[in-house]
Scaffold this motif. Structure first.
Motif, PDB file in Angstrom:
ATOM      1  N   TYR A  18      31.815  30.095  41.123  1.00 33.61           N
ATOM      2  CA  TYR A  18      32.847  30.968  41.363  1.00 33.61           C
ATOM      3  C   TYR A  18      32.582  32.434  40.960  1.00 33.61           C
ATOM      4  O   TYR A  18      32.017  32.620  39.978  1.00 33.61           O
ATOM      5  CB  TYR A  18      34.094  30.479  40.736  1.00 33.61           C
ATOM      6  CG  TYR A  18      34.541  29.194  41.210  1.00 33.61           C
ATOM      7  CD1 TYR A  18      35.603  28.991  42.050  1.00 33.61           C
ATOM      8  CD2 TYR A  18      34.070  28.173  40.563  1.00 33.61           C
ATOM      9  CE1 TYR A  18      36.060  27.798  42.395  1.00 33.61           C
ATOM     10  CE2 TYR A  18      34.471  26.793  41.012  1.00 33.61           C
ATOM     11  CZ  TYR A  18      35.721  26.830  42.033  1.00 33.61           C
ATOM     12  OH  TYR A  18      36.118  25.619  42.342  1.00 33.61           O
ATOM     13  N   GLU A  19      32.595  33.357  42.029  1.00 30.33           N
ATOM     14  CA  GLU A  19      32.353  34.781  41.484  1.00 30.33           C
ATOM     15  C   GLU A  19      33.988  35.226  41.552  1.00 30.33           C
ATOM     16  O   GLU A  19      34.659  35.509  42.737  1.00 30.33           O
ATOM     17  CB  GLU A  19      31.551  35.480  42.591  1.00 30.33           C
ATOM     18  CG  GLU A  19      30.448  35.237  42.473  1.00 30.33           C
ATOM     19  CD  GLU A  19      29.734  35.382  41.352  1.00 30.33           C
ATOM     20  OE1 GLU A  19      30.001  36.296  40.539  1.00 30.33           O
ATOM     21  OE2 GLU A  19      28.764  34.617  40.924  1.00 30.33           O
ATOM     22  N   GLY A  90      31.600  38.434  48.878  1.00 29.61           N
ATOM     23  CA  GLY A  90      30.608  38.188  47.850  1.00 29.61           C
ATOM     24  C   GLY A  90      31.473  37.685  46.487  1.00 29.61           C
ATOM     25  O   GLY A  90      30.900  37.179  45.569  1.00 29.61           O
ATOM     26  N   MET A  91      32.788  37.070  46.737  1.00 27.76           N
ATOM     27  CA  MET A  91      33.959  36.724  45.869  1.00 27.76           C
ATOM     28  C   MET A  91      34.197  35.457  46.242  1.00 27.76           C
ATOM     29  O   MET A  91      34.066  35.154  47.502  1.00 27.76           O
ATOM     30  CB  MET A  91      34.819  37.865  45.683  1.00 27.76           C
ATOM     31  CG  MET A  91      34.575  38.890  45.282  1.00 27.76           C
ATOM     32  SD  MET A  91      33.896  39.045  43.421  1.00 27.76           S
ATOM     33  CE  MET A  91      33.587  40.734  43.269  1.00 27.76           C
TER      34      MET A  91
END
Length: 98
Positions: A18-19, A90-91
């Motif tokens: 997880y970002e 990117g999240m």
């Protein structure tokens, strides 16, 4: 006893990363609409990641960092209760199979 050929769900989810987007939640709850529609208990029951919880005042708490981005909550919630979008590029969750 037959073992699932795809592996245990918990083991598979443990591989994911997880970002967390600490600046912006991708899930927003209209607390007033949720209270009027009794959506609190529904969201708690249907979310496979247990993202939603009930606060002592009856409002909904959202732990968006744990979201699997499956969209179940958005499909089941009454209109106007949730504002949901995919996290910024990117999240969010990064699924891993190896």
């Amino acid at each position: 006893m037959n073992k699932n050929p795809f592996g245990d769900v918990t083991e598979r989810l443990d591989k994911d990363r997880y970002e967390t987007d600490i600046e912006e939640s991708h899930i927003k709850v209209n607390q007033e609409a949720a209270a009027k529609s009794n959506a609190v208990d529904l969201l708690i029951r249907i979310c496979p990641a247990h993202v939603y919880s009930k606060q002592p005042d009856g409002s909904i708490n959202v732990m968006y960092a744990a979201c699997l981005e499956c969209g179940t909550c958005l499909a089941a919630a009454p209109v106007g209760v949730l504002s949901w979008q995919y996290p910024r590029s990117g999240m969010g969750i990064i699924f891993r199979e190896s």
